[in-house]
Design an enzyme around this catalytic site. Structure first.
Site, short mmCIF file in Angstrom:
data_model
loop_
_atom_site.label_atom_id
_atom_site.label_comp_id
_atom_site.label_asym_id
_atom_site.label_seq_id
_atom_site.Cartn_x
_atom_site.Cartn_y
_atom_site.Cartn_z
CD GLN A 1 -25.11 -12.81 13.20
OE1 GLN A 1 -25.65 -12.02 11.92
NE2 GLN A 1 -24.50 -13.74 13.20
CG LEU B 1 -21.35 -24.21 4.80
CD1 LEU B 1 -21.42 -25.38 5.35
CD2 LEU B 1 -21.89 -23.05 5.56
CB VAL C 1 -11.57 -19.21 11.47
CG1 VAL C 1 -10.46 -20.06 10.65
CG2 VAL C 1 -12.20 -19.98 12.56
N GLY D 1 -14.21 -20.97 8.89
CA GLY D 1 -14.92 -20.31 9.67
C GLY D 1 -16.14 -20.85 10.23
CG HIS D 2 -19.25 -21.18 7.59
ND1 HIS D 2 -19.17 -20.57 6.38
CD2 HIS D 2 -20.33 -19.98 8.11
CE1 HIS D 2 -19.64 -19.40 6.19
NE2 HIS D 2 -20.52 -19.08 7.15
N GLY E 1 -20.50 -16.98 15.60
CA GLY E 1 -18.86 -16.53 15.45
C GLY E 1 -18.79 -15.14 16.01
CB SER F 1 -19.25 -16.00 2.49
OG SER F 1 -19.41 -17.06 3.41
N GLY G 1 -24.49 -20.27 4.21
CA GLY G 1 -23.94 -21.09 3.20
C GLY G 1 -22.43 -20.61 2.74
P1 AMP Z 1 -22.92 -16.11 7.63
O1 AMP Z 1 -22.77 -17.40 6.84
O2 AMP Z 1 -21.68 -15.11 7.45
O3 AMP Z 1 -24.07 -15.70 8.11
O4 AMP Z 1 -21.98 -16.80 9.07
C1 AMP Z 1 -22.72 -17.76 9.88
C2 AMP Z 1 -22.17 -17.68 11.12
O5 AMP Z 1 -20.50 -18.14 10.89
C3 AMP Z 1 -22.01 -16.65 11.93
O6 AMP Z 1 -22.22 -16.72 13.30
C4 AMP Z 1 -20.79 -15.90 11.57
O7 AMP Z 1 -20.25 -15.03 12.77
C5 AMP Z 1 -19.64 -17.14 11.61
N1 AMP Z 1 -18.55 -16.78 10.80
C6 AMP Z 1 -18.45 -16.45 9.77
N2 AMP Z 1 -17.14 -16.19 9.40
C7 AMP Z 1 -16.33 -16.56 10.59
C8 AMP Z 1 -14.95 -16.70 10.89
N3 AMP Z 1 -14.04 -16.17 9.99
N4 AMP Z 1 -14.59 -17.11 12.10
C9 AMP Z 1 -15.59 -17.50 13.16
N5 AMP Z 1 -17.09 -17.59 12.65
C10 AMP Z 1 -17.27 -17.01 11.51
#
Ligand code: AMP
Length: 285
Positions: A161, A35, A184, A38-39, A155, A194, A33
Site C-alpha cells: 500500500q 485504533l 508496531v 500501531g495507529h 504504516g 485491527s 478505525g
Molecule cells: P488500517 O486502519 O488497518 O487501514 O491502517 C491504517 C494505517 O495504520 C495504515 O497506514 C497501516 O499501515 C497502519 N498500521 C496498521 N497496523 C499497524 C502496525 N501494527 N504498525 C504500524 N502501522 C500500522
C-alpha cells in the site's frame, strides 16, 4: 484542546482553511478505525512533524471485495475518539459512505477511480484482492484533496500500500509528503492489527509463527544466507502448518521487483490466513 469529531467534508475543509490562515502545517493519518497502538504510533509521528493532526476513520467500502469482512469490520468510533484525544490529535474525520461517495453506485460504471499500475497491483496482496488497491488509492486521494495535508503517515505493515501510494503521489504530482512508519508489534512479536480481534487463542498461536518465520529469515540473512529459495524453505519450516499461506515473497523495497538473492534493502513479506482471518506482516532486511 480536545479532539473535534467531524463527519462532514465541508466542516473539515472550513477547519483546514482556518488553520492555513494561521500558518499551520497539517498531517493526516488515514485509518479504518478500531485504533490500536500501531495507529497510535502514526498519530504520535504526525504530532511530531506538524502543527495540526487529522485522523480519518473510514471503513472504505470500495476497497473490500464482495466476500471480505466489510460488514463485520470492527467499528469503535467512541474509543477511537478517546485515544485521539489522549494523543492530542486535533480532528477525527469520520464520514459515512454517503458523505464520501454521494448517491453513486460504488463501481467503476459510475464512480471515478484511481487505478495504480497493473504491475504493482497484480502481485502480493493485490493478487488475492482484485480492485483493493484501486479502492485504497481512490479514497486516499479523496482524503488528500479534502484535508490538503503537508504530510500523511502510513504504516510499513502495509508495505505494498505504501509503495503504491508513493507512486500515486509521484505520478499525479500530489503535493503531500508520505511518511513511512515502522511496524508496531505485540511483545511476543505478532504485528498488531485491527483484525487480530477475530483470532481465537489457537488461531493467535498459529498466527505468531508468521513473525517467527520473518525473524528466522532475518537471523539466517545475518549469518550470510542470501538465497531467496533457501530462506523461503527455512521460513516455511517455522510457519504453522495450520496456516493457509497466501504468499511469502522477497522483493526489492524500492522497486518491488522480485529478487532471487536478498540484500540489505529486500522486503520479505507474508500473507496467511489463520482460521478465517487474513493476516499480513513483513520485514525489510
Ligand atoms: P488500517 O486502519 O488497518 O487501514 O491502517 C491504517 C494505517 O495504520 C495504515 O497506514 C497501516 O499501515 C497502519 N498500521 C496498521 N497496523 C499497524 C502496525 N501494527 N504498525 C504500524 N502501522 C500500522
Amino acid at each position: 484542546m480536545s479532539t473535534v469529531l467531524l463527519n462532514k467534508i465541508n466542516d473539515v475543509k472550513n477547519t483546514v482553511k482556518e488553520w492555513r490562515k494561521e500558518g499551520h502545517t497539517i498531517a493526516l493519518v488515514p485509518t479504518m478505525g478500531a485504533l490500536h497502538s500501531g495507529h497510535a504510533s502514526l498519530i504520535k509521528k504526525a504530532k511530531e512533524i506538524s502543527d495540526k493532526v487529522v485522523v480519518s476513520v473510514f471503513v472504505n467500502p470500495i476497497q473490500f471485495g464482495p466476500n471480505e469482512d466489510y460488514d463485520k469490520y470492527p467499528r469503535t468510533l467512541e474509543a477511537d475518539k478517546k485515544l485521539c484525544d489522549e494523543l492530542g490529535a486535533d480532528v477525527v474525520f469520520a464520514p459515512n459512505a454517503k458523505e464520501m461517495y454521494g448517491e453513486k453506485k460504488l463501481s467503476d460504471t459510475e464512480l471515478t477511480f484511481v487505478c495504480p499500475p497493473y504491475n504493482i497491483v497484480d502481485c502480493l496482496c493485490g493478487k488475492s484482492r482484485p480492485g483493493h488497491f484501486d479502492g485504497v488509492a481512490t479514497v486516499v486521494l479523496k482524503l488528500f484533496n479534502i484535508v490538503t495535508p503537508n504530510y500523511a503517515c502510513f504504516g510499513l505493515k502495509d508495505a505494498q500500500q505504501l509503495f503504491i501510494l508513493k507512486n500515486m503521489v509521484n505520478d499525479l504530482n500530489v503535493n503531500v509528503e508520505i511518511i513511512p512508519c515502522p511496524i508496531v508489534r505485540e511483545q511476543d512479536g505478532l504485528a498488531i492489527s485491527s483484525r487480530n480481534t477475530y483470532l481465537s487463542a489457537d488461531e493467535r498461536k498459529n498466527a505468531l509463527t508468521i513473525s517467527k518465520a520473518l525473524k528466522e529469515i532475518q537471523r539466517l540473512y545475518e549469518q550470510g544466507i542470501t538465497s531467496a529459495d533457501v530462506l523461503f524453505d527455512s521460513a516455511i519450516a517455522v510457519l504453522s502448518k495450520e496456516l493457509d499461506l497466501e504468499y511469502l515473497e522477497f522483493r526489492d523495497y524500492d522497486t518491488f521487483e522480485k529478487v532471487n538473492k536478498v540484500s540489505k534493502n529486500t522486503l520479505a513479506a507474508i500473507a496467511a490466513k489463520s482460521g478465517k482471518t487474513r493476516l499480513i506482516d513483513n520485514i525489510i532486511l
